[in-house]
Motif scaffolding. Structure first.
Motif, PDB file in Angstrom:
ATOM      1  N   MET A 282       0.644  -0.837   0.607  1.00  0.00           N
ATOM      2  CA  MET A 282       0.164  -0.223  -0.367  1.00  0.00           C
ATOM      3  C   MET A 282       0.521   1.478   0.266  1.00  0.00           C
ATOM      4  N   THR A 283       0.883   2.321  -0.741  1.00  0.00           N
ATOM      5  CA  THR A 283       1.676   3.269  -1.537  1.00  0.00           C
ATOM      6  C   THR A 283       0.844   4.125   0.439  1.00  0.00           C
ATOM      7  N   PHE A 284       2.374   4.952   1.099  1.00  0.00           N
ATOM      8  CA  PHE A 284       2.805   6.157   2.409  1.00  0.00           C
ATOM      9  C   PHE A 284       2.923   6.975   1.823  1.00  0.00           C
ATOM     10  N   ILE A 285       3.719   6.760   0.775  1.00  0.00           N
ATOM     11  CA  ILE A 285       4.985   8.058   0.291  1.00  0.00           C
ATOM     12  C   ILE A 285       4.183   8.433  -1.391  1.00  0.00           C
ATOM     13  N   SER A 286       3.771   9.431  -1.800  1.00  0.00           N
ATOM     14  CA  SER A 286       3.447   9.536  -2.996  1.00  0.00           C
ATOM     15  C   SER A 286       3.750  10.853  -3.439  1.00  0.00           C
ATOM     16  N   ALA A 287       4.835  10.986  -5.170  1.00  0.00           N
ATOM     17  CA  ALA A 287       5.204  11.688  -5.406  1.00  0.00           C
ATOM     18  C   ALA A 287       4.931  11.718  -7.006  1.00  0.00           C
ATOM     19  N   ARG A 288       3.896  12.803  -7.613  1.00  0.00           N
ATOM     20  CA  ARG A 288       4.158  12.352  -9.200  1.00  0.00           C
ATOM     21  C   ARG A 288       3.796  13.577  -9.994  1.00  0.00           C
ATOM     22  N   ASN A 289       5.294  13.612 -10.372  1.00  0.00           N
ATOM     23  CA  ASN A 289       5.186  14.098 -11.452  1.00  0.00           C
ATOM     24  C   ASN A 289       5.638  15.443 -10.508  1.00  0.00           C
ATOM     25  N   ILE A 290       6.472  15.133  -9.561  1.00  0.00           N
ATOM     26  CA  ILE A 290       7.087  16.735  -8.744  1.00  0.00           C
ATOM     27  C   ILE A 290       8.129  17.314  -9.799  1.00  0.00           C
ATOM     28  N   LYS A 291       8.518  18.619  -9.744  1.00  0.00           N
ATOM     29  CA  LYS A 291       9.639  19.524 -10.344  1.00  0.00           C
ATOM     30  C   LYS A 291       9.730  20.223  -9.396  1.00  0.00           C
ATOM     31  N   LYS A 292      11.083  21.002  -9.867  1.00  0.00           N
ATOM     32  CA  LYS A 292      11.160  21.404  -8.622  1.00  0.00           C
ATOM     33  C   LYS A 292      12.494  22.686  -8.961  1.00  0.00           C
ATOM     34  N   VAL A 293      11.959  24.098  -9.361  1.00  0.00           N
ATOM     35  CA  VAL A 293      12.492  25.039 -10.454  1.00  0.00           C
ATOM     36  C   VAL A 293      13.000  26.209  -8.833  1.00  0.00           C
ATOM     37  N   PHE A 294      14.904  26.506  -8.744  1.00  0.00           N
ATOM     38  CA  PHE A 294      15.123  27.322  -7.957  1.00  0.00           C
ATOM     39  C   PHE A 294      15.219  28.874  -8.695  1.00  0.00           C
ATOM     40  N   ASN A 295      15.007  29.998  -8.430  1.00  0.00           N
ATOM     41  CA  ASN A 295      15.240  30.839  -8.451  1.00  0.00           C
ATOM     42  C   ASN A 295      16.916  32.147  -8.492  1.00  0.00           C
ATOM     43  N   GLY A 296      17.434  31.957  -8.869  1.00  0.00           N
ATOM     44  CA  GLY A 296      18.761  32.892  -8.385  1.00  0.00           C
ATOM     45  C   GLY A 296      18.271  34.031  -8.046  1.00  0.00           C
ATOM     46  N   LYS A 297      18.788  34.536  -7.334  1.00  0.00           N
ATOM     47  CA  LYS A 297      18.631  35.713  -6.546  1.00  0.00           C
ATOM     48  C   LYS A 297      19.415  36.959  -6.744  1.00  0.00           C
ATOM     49  N   LYS A 298      20.645  36.215  -7.409  1.00  0.00           N
ATOM     50  CA  LYS A 298      21.572  37.552  -7.430  1.00  0.00           C
ATOM     51  C   LYS A 298      21.451  37.348  -8.794  1.00  0.00           C
ATOM     52  N   ASN A 299      21.423  36.738 -10.055  1.00  0.00           N
ATOM     53  CA  ASN A 299      20.818  36.909 -11.506  1.00  0.00           C
ATOM     54  C   ASN A 299      19.780  36.914 -12.714  1.00  0.00           C
ATOM     55  N   GLY A 300      18.971  36.098 -11.276  1.00  0.00           N
ATOM     56  CA  GLY A 300      17.709  35.908 -11.457  1.00  0.00           C
ATOM     57  C   GLY A 300      17.387  34.895 -12.230  1.00  0.00           C
ATOM     58  N   ASN A 301      18.614  34.067 -12.814  1.00  0.00           N
ATOM     59  CA  ASN A 301      18.636  32.579 -13.665  1.00  0.00           C
ATOM     60  C   ASN A 301      17.977  31.987 -12.780  1.00  0.00           C
ATOM     61  N   ALA A 302      17.419  30.413 -13.530  1.00  0.00           N
ATOM     62  CA  ALA A 302      16.417  29.592 -12.771  1.00  0.00           C
ATOM     63  C   ALA A 302      16.719  28.164 -13.182  1.00  0.00           C
ATOM     64  N   THR A 303      17.150  27.225 -11.800  1.00  0.00           N
ATOM     65  CA  THR A 303      17.517  26.128 -11.951  1.00  0.00           C
ATOM     66  C   THR A 303      16.833  25.334 -12.139  1.00  0.00           C
ATOM     67  N   LEU A 304      16.407  24.471 -12.816  1.00  0.00           N
ATOM     68  CA  LEU A 304      15.580  23.378 -12.807  1.00  0.00           C
ATOM     69  C   LEU A 304      16.572  22.548 -11.666  1.00  0.00           C
ATOM     70  N   ALA A 305      15.418  21.881 -10.941  1.00  0.00           N
ATOM     71  CA  ALA A 305      16.587  20.811  -9.987  1.00  0.00           C
ATOM     72  C   ALA A 305      15.666  19.335 -10.664  1.00  0.00           C
ATOM     73  N   VAL A 306      14.539  20.221 -10.268  1.00  0.00           N
ATOM     74  CA  VAL A 306      13.509  18.674 -10.263  1.00  0.00           C
ATOM     75  C   VAL A 306      13.217  18.466 -11.540  1.00  0.00           C
ATOM     76  N   SER A 307      12.555  17.671 -12.235  1.00  0.00           N
ATOM     77  CA  SER A 307      11.498  17.329 -13.235  1.00  0.00           C
ATOM     78  C   SER A 307      10.938  15.790 -13.257  1.00  0.00           C
TER      79      SER A 307
END
Length: 255
Positions: A1-26
């Motif tokens: 039985m599923t307890f933890i479920s991650a579905r189509n997780i995406k995480k983007v970090f936005n750069g504070k200094k230069n404004g560039n975004a980093t796609l960390a997880v997709s």
């Protein structure tokens, strides 16, 4: 039985200094069963720790659905505990004081949290060191305190981010054996990030390999090795086969 479920997780970090975004997880999809021990391995910077922090509620996914026991993760929760590579103990508190901090903060009766502390000190093998301060302990002993402190709130999910990474080999292998016993007794779900393939196999019910950034789940290896495991398992044909297959999967990403 599923307890933890991650579905189509995406995480983007936005750069504070230069404004560039980093796609960390997709496009990360993963399900974990209750009381399962899952290890995560992959190239540096692939999002292993980021995913762990999202499960902890310390980071929020940019997109996708992350649930535990059917409920969305919207922030930190006492039912989820995390242990980092750094021990992060309170230097002014004793072993006993560090372990009792969480339950005391939750206004649990003193007699009850002292009983919890005694049980956990025994569980992690620190009897006789109850009144020592962190600076009086070895690195391995400090990490045992950190694990006991994490377990003091009786979490149903224990998240571990390279907890043995800074320890010498003998101490690391000793704590791997002890963690196996602690998990068997605590019976919580464990999500364990490591860079060691040997450690990942030795501890896990399943080893999850992540791709290079942006991180996603590349492959999952169910580990069919009898428990409790001892160091003798390292020399078995099955262990070596797992090691070769997982190493090949990881090295494809590193190259």
């Amino acid at each position: 039985m599923t307890f933890i479920s991650a579905r189509n997780i995406k995480k983007v970090f936005n750069g504070k200094k230069n404004g560039n975004a980093t796609l960390a997880v997709s496009g990360l999809n993963l399900t974990i069963r209750k009381k399962e021990f899952v290890t995560i391995i992959g190239p540096s910077g692939c999002g292993k720790s980021t995913f762990l922090l999202m499960v902890a509620g310390l980071e929020k996914p940019t997109a996708g659905a992350l649930t535990i026991d059917g409920k969305a993760v919207n922030g930190p929760d006492g039912q989820r505990a995390i242990v980092f590579q750094e021990y992060l103990l309170f230097p002014w508190k004793t072993v006993k004081g560090n372990i009792e901090f969480g339950p005391e903060l939750k206004n649990i009766p003193k007699s009850e949290y002292q009983d919890i502390s005694r049980q956990l000190i025994r569980l992690v093998g620190l009897e006789g060191f109850e009144n020592r301060y962190p600076h009086e302990l070895s690195g391995g002993m400090q990490q045992r305190v950190a694990i006991a402190r994490a377990l003091a709130n009786r979490p149903n999910v224990l998240l571990m981010d390279e907890p043995f990474g800074s320890l010498d080999l003998l101490t690391r292998e000793s704590l791997q054996l002890e963690l196996q016993n602690i998990w068997e007794e605590a019976r919580c779900t464990v999500l364990f990030v490591t860079h060691s393939i040997t450690e990942a196999i030795f501890l896990a019910d399943r080893v999850v390999v992540m791709s290079k950034r942006p991180g996603t789940i590349k492959s999952v290896f169910p580990i069919d090795l009898a428990r409790p495991r001892t160091r003798d398992v390292y020399t078995t044909r099955r262990f070596r086969d797992y090691e070769a297959a997982i190493k090949a999967s990881v090295w494809e990403e590193v190259r």
